[in-house]
Design a protein around this motif. Structure first.
Motif, short mmCIF file in Angstrom:
data_model
loop_
_atom_site.label_atom_id
_atom_site.label_comp_id
_atom_site.label_asym_id
_atom_site.label_seq_id
_atom_site.Cartn_x
_atom_site.Cartn_y
_atom_site.Cartn_z
N LEU A 1 1.20 6.56 -7.02
CA LEU A 1 0.11 7.44 -7.45
C LEU A 1 0.48 8.90 -7.23
O LEU A 1 0.12 9.77 -8.04
CB LEU A 1 -1.17 7.09 -6.71
N GLN B 1 0.82 -1.21 0.00
CA GLN B 1 0.00 0.00 0.00
C GLN B 1 0.86 1.26 0.00
O GLN B 1 0.55 2.24 -0.70
CB GLN B 1 -0.94 0.01 1.20
N ASN C 1 -7.32 0.54 -5.22
CA ASN C 1 -6.83 1.88 -5.54
C ASN C 1 -7.25 2.39 -6.91
O ASN C 1 -6.66 3.33 -7.44
CB ASN C 1 -5.30 1.91 -5.42
N LEU D 1 -4.65 -4.80 -4.14
CA LEU D 1 -4.30 -3.39 -3.94
C LEU D 1 -4.63 -2.56 -5.18
O LEU D 1 -5.12 -1.44 -5.06
CB LEU D 1 -2.82 -3.27 -3.60
N CYS E 1 2.21 1.79 -3.42
CA CYS E 1 1.13 2.21 -4.31
C CYS E 1 0.81 3.68 -4.13
O CYS E 1 0.65 4.42 -5.10
CB CYS E 1 -0.11 1.35 -4.05
N GLU E 2 0.75 4.14 -2.89
CA GLU E 2 0.47 5.55 -2.62
C GLU E 2 1.56 6.44 -3.19
O GLU E 2 1.28 7.50 -3.77
CB GLU E 2 0.33 5.77 -1.11
N LYS F 1 -4.99 2.60 -14.81
CA LYS F 1 -5.64 3.56 -13.91
C LYS F 1 -5.67 4.91 -14.60
O LYS F 1 -4.64 5.45 -15.01
CB LYS F 1 -4.90 3.70 -12.58
#
Length: 246
Positions: free
Chosen positions: A36, A29, A65, A61, A32-33, A240
């Motif tokens: 992004l 996580q 997200n 995940l 991933c944050e 995404k």
């Protein structure tokens, strides 16, 4: 954080938006944050993420997200071997030349509809069609392939297969784009063009050849299996989109 994503200039220019690819294949996580956040700082509109199909943590995940699943990437590997294409009336095979393009480009624009660029409608069908036309043009010019195998039926170019040699990494070959005109199907041309290519790879001194297809492309998978190919890896593509960028 910038090391977490790779900006893709060609994709961005072709599709008219800023596109990047996630560098890591496995994320938690926190990663991933950060990934992004890197997209926001670089004004990325769309991020590609490729994940091993067995990596359930990263897949979960990605979904949490806001990534959308778009495709199954199936890589198969088989032997390069001298195997003559099956005889068929009025069918022959050879290496391609740029004069084949007028006949082959319409085939390229209609032969790859199972790819992720059609599954994700935001790219637009016209742009996806032209992407594969450009890919074939660059392959024929030697920019994206070392050779293009062409199938002829009754004197007309009706199919193609791009071939790349990967000697610096693993002394393996890679078969890329393949397309057959709809009117020429059912003549054994599909398996014939691959057999001609496998013989060409063997002549280059290679023993193994890779090919990538979609998990939904059962027809192609059956051809590869008949040629002795086996599954090497299964991966999932996610996209995404950052809608706040419009």
């Amino acid at each position: 954080m910038s090391g977490l994503i790779t900006f893709l200039p060609w994709d961005s220019a072709h599709f008219g938006c800023r596109i990047a690819r996630a560098t890591p294949r496995q994320i938690d996580q926190s990663a991933c944050e950060n990934m992004l956040a890197a997209c926001h700082s670089q004004a990325i509109d769309c991020l590609y993420l490729l994940v091993d199909a067995n990596d359930h943590k990263t897949i979960s995940l990605a979904q949490v997200n806001g990534f959308d699943f778009v495709d199954i990437r199936l890589t198969m590997v088989g032997p390069a071997c001298e195997r003559q294409p099956p005889p068929a009336p009025n069918v022959s095979y050879r290496l391609g030349r740029e004069s084949d393009l007028p006949s082959l480009l319409p085939i390229a624009s209609a032969s790859h509809r199972l790819s992720r660029f059609y599954a994700d409608a935001r790219f637009g069908r016209r742009k996806a069609d032209s992407m594969y036309e450009i890919w074939l043009e660059k392959s024929m010019a030697g920019e994206m392939a070392d050779a293009v195998v062409v199938a002829e039926f009754a004197g007309e170019s009706v199919g193609y297969l791009t071939c790349m040699v990967d000697r610096p990494i693993a002394a393996e070959g890679n078969m890329g784009l393949a397309g057959i005109a709809g009117a020429a199907r059912g003549q054994g041309i599909g398996i014939g063009i691959f057999q001609y290519a496998l013989a060409w790879f063997q002549q280059q001194g290679l023993e193994r050849v890779n090919v990538v297809t979609q998990g939904s492309n059962v027809v192609a998978q059956r051809i590869y299996q008949r040629l002795g190919f086996k599954t090497r890896s299964v991966e999932l593509w996610f996209h995404k989109w950052f809608d706040e960028r419009g």
